[in-house]
Motif scaffolding. Structure first.
Motif, short mmCIF file in Angstrom:
data_model
loop_
_atom_site.label_atom_id
_atom_site.label_comp_id
_atom_site.label_asym_id
_atom_site.label_seq_id
_atom_site.Cartn_x
_atom_site.Cartn_y
_atom_site.Cartn_z
N PRO A 1 13.81 -0.15 9.28
CA PRO A 1 14.03 1.30 9.23
C PRO A 1 14.38 1.81 7.82
N VAL A 2 15.14 1.02 7.07
CA VAL A 2 15.50 1.39 5.71
C VAL A 2 14.24 1.46 4.84
N LEU A 3 13.41 0.43 4.95
CA LEU A 3 12.17 0.40 4.20
C LEU A 3 11.26 1.56 4.59
N ALA A 4 11.18 1.84 5.88
CA ALA A 4 10.35 2.95 6.34
C ALA A 4 10.81 4.27 5.74
N GLU A 5 12.11 4.46 5.67
CA GLU A 5 12.65 5.69 5.08
C GLU A 5 12.32 5.77 3.60
N ILE A 6 12.49 4.67 2.88
CA ILE A 6 12.19 4.62 1.45
C ILE A 6 10.73 4.96 1.19
N LEU A 7 9.85 4.38 2.01
CA LEU A 7 8.41 4.54 1.80
C LEU A 7 7.81 5.73 2.56
N ASN B 1 3.92 5.70 -5.67
CA ASN B 1 4.10 5.43 -7.10
C ASN B 1 5.46 4.82 -7.41
N LEU B 2 5.86 3.90 -6.54
CA LEU B 2 7.14 3.21 -6.72
C LEU B 2 6.87 1.79 -7.22
N TYR B 3 7.75 1.31 -8.05
CA TYR B 3 7.68 -0.07 -8.54
C TYR B 3 8.56 -0.97 -7.70
N LEU B 4 8.24 -2.25 -7.70
CA LEU B 4 9.08 -3.23 -7.00
C LEU B 4 10.53 -3.09 -7.45
N ARG B 5 10.73 -2.91 -8.74
CA ARG B 5 12.09 -2.83 -9.28
C ARG B 5 12.85 -1.58 -8.82
N GLN B 6 12.13 -0.58 -8.31
CA GLN B 6 12.78 0.61 -7.77
C GLN B 6 13.15 0.43 -6.30
N VAL B 7 12.29 -0.24 -5.55
CA VAL B 7 12.48 -0.39 -4.10
C VAL B 7 13.43 -1.53 -3.76
N ALA B 8 13.31 -2.63 -4.45
CA ALA B 8 14.09 -3.83 -4.13
C ALA B 8 15.60 -3.58 -4.06
N PRO B 9 16.20 -2.91 -5.04
CA PRO B 9 17.66 -2.69 -4.95
C PRO B 9 18.08 -1.85 -3.74
N LEU B 10 17.20 -0.97 -3.30
CA LEU B 10 17.51 -0.14 -2.13
C LEU B 10 17.56 -0.99 -0.85
N LEU B 11 16.92 -2.16 -0.91
CA LEU B 11 16.93 -3.11 0.21
C LEU B 11 17.93 -4.24 -0.04
N GLU B 12 18.69 -4.10 -1.10
CA GLU B 12 19.69 -5.09 -1.49
C GLU B 12 19.06 -6.47 -1.72
N MET B 13 17.97 -6.47 -2.49
CA MET B 13 17.29 -7.72 -2.86
C MET B 13 16.74 -7.56 -4.26
N ASP B 14 16.27 -8.67 -4.82
CA ASP B 14 15.67 -8.58 -6.15
C ASP B 14 14.16 -8.39 -6.02
N THR B 15 13.54 -8.09 -7.14
CA THR B 15 12.10 -7.79 -7.12
C THR B 15 11.27 -8.98 -6.68
N ALA B 16 11.71 -10.20 -7.03
CA ALA B 16 10.96 -11.40 -6.63
C ALA B 16 10.92 -11.53 -5.11
N GLN B 17 12.02 -11.22 -4.45
CA GLN B 17 12.06 -11.30 -2.99
C GLN B 17 11.09 -10.28 -2.37
N LEU B 18 11.13 -9.06 -2.86
CA LEU B 18 10.24 -8.03 -2.32
C LEU B 18 8.79 -8.39 -2.59
N GLU C 1 0.84 -1.21 0.00
CA GLU C 1 0.00 0.00 0.00
C GLU C 1 0.87 1.26 0.00
N LEU C 2 1.87 1.29 0.87
CA LEU C 2 2.76 2.46 0.96
C LEU C 2 3.58 2.63 -0.32
N ARG C 3 4.06 1.52 -0.87
CA ARG C 3 4.86 1.59 -2.10
C ARG C 3 4.02 2.13 -3.25
N GLU C 4 2.80 1.64 -3.38
CA GLU C 4 1.93 2.10 -4.45
C GLU C 4 1.52 3.56 -4.26
N LYS C 5 1.34 3.96 -3.01
CA LYS C 5 0.99 5.35 -2.71
C LYS C 5 2.11 6.31 -3.15
#
Length: 103
Positions: free
Chosen positions: A50-56, A17-34, A11-15
């Motif tokens: 905390p990293v995810l909270a900052e991103i979102l 307007n971020l794609y999985l492919r944009q967020v996943a690398p910031l968490l050092e993972m691939d889109t499938a994992q996210l 919900e937060l990611r979509e709000k």
């Protein structure tokens, strides 16, 4: 498994307007994992919250609460006395907090 944490993350990611492919690398993972984290079939590591909270642009404590709730649910979901066990755990937590304040 339905995941409160995963649903909130999506919900937060979509709000934002971020794609999985944009967020996943910031968490050092691939889109499938996210994607699996959002669907509740995989857990995010606690130290990544905390990293995810900052991103979102989200409240880290809110995400931590949902993350912990999902983990607790997984432990007790098949137990007939799950609610009683949760109540007992809550009482222990309250007691420990009181003891810490009185020291």
């Amino acid at each position: 498994m339905k995941s409160q944490f995963g649903e909130r993350v999506r919900e937060l990611r979509e709000k934002q307007n971020l794609y999985l492919r944009q967020v996943a690398p910031l968490l050092e993972m691939d889109t499938a994992q996210l994607s699996k984290i959002e669907k509740g079939s995989r857990l995010l590591k606690r130290d990544q919250i905390p990293v995810l909270a900052e991103i979102l642009k989200a409240d880290s404590n809110e995400l931590l609460v949902l993350w912990l709730a999902d983990q607790l649910y997984e432990v007790v979901k098949d137990e007939d006395v799950a609610l009683k066990a949760m109540d007992a755990a809550q009482e222990t937590l309250k007691s420990n907090k009181r003891n810490k304040r009185n020291k």
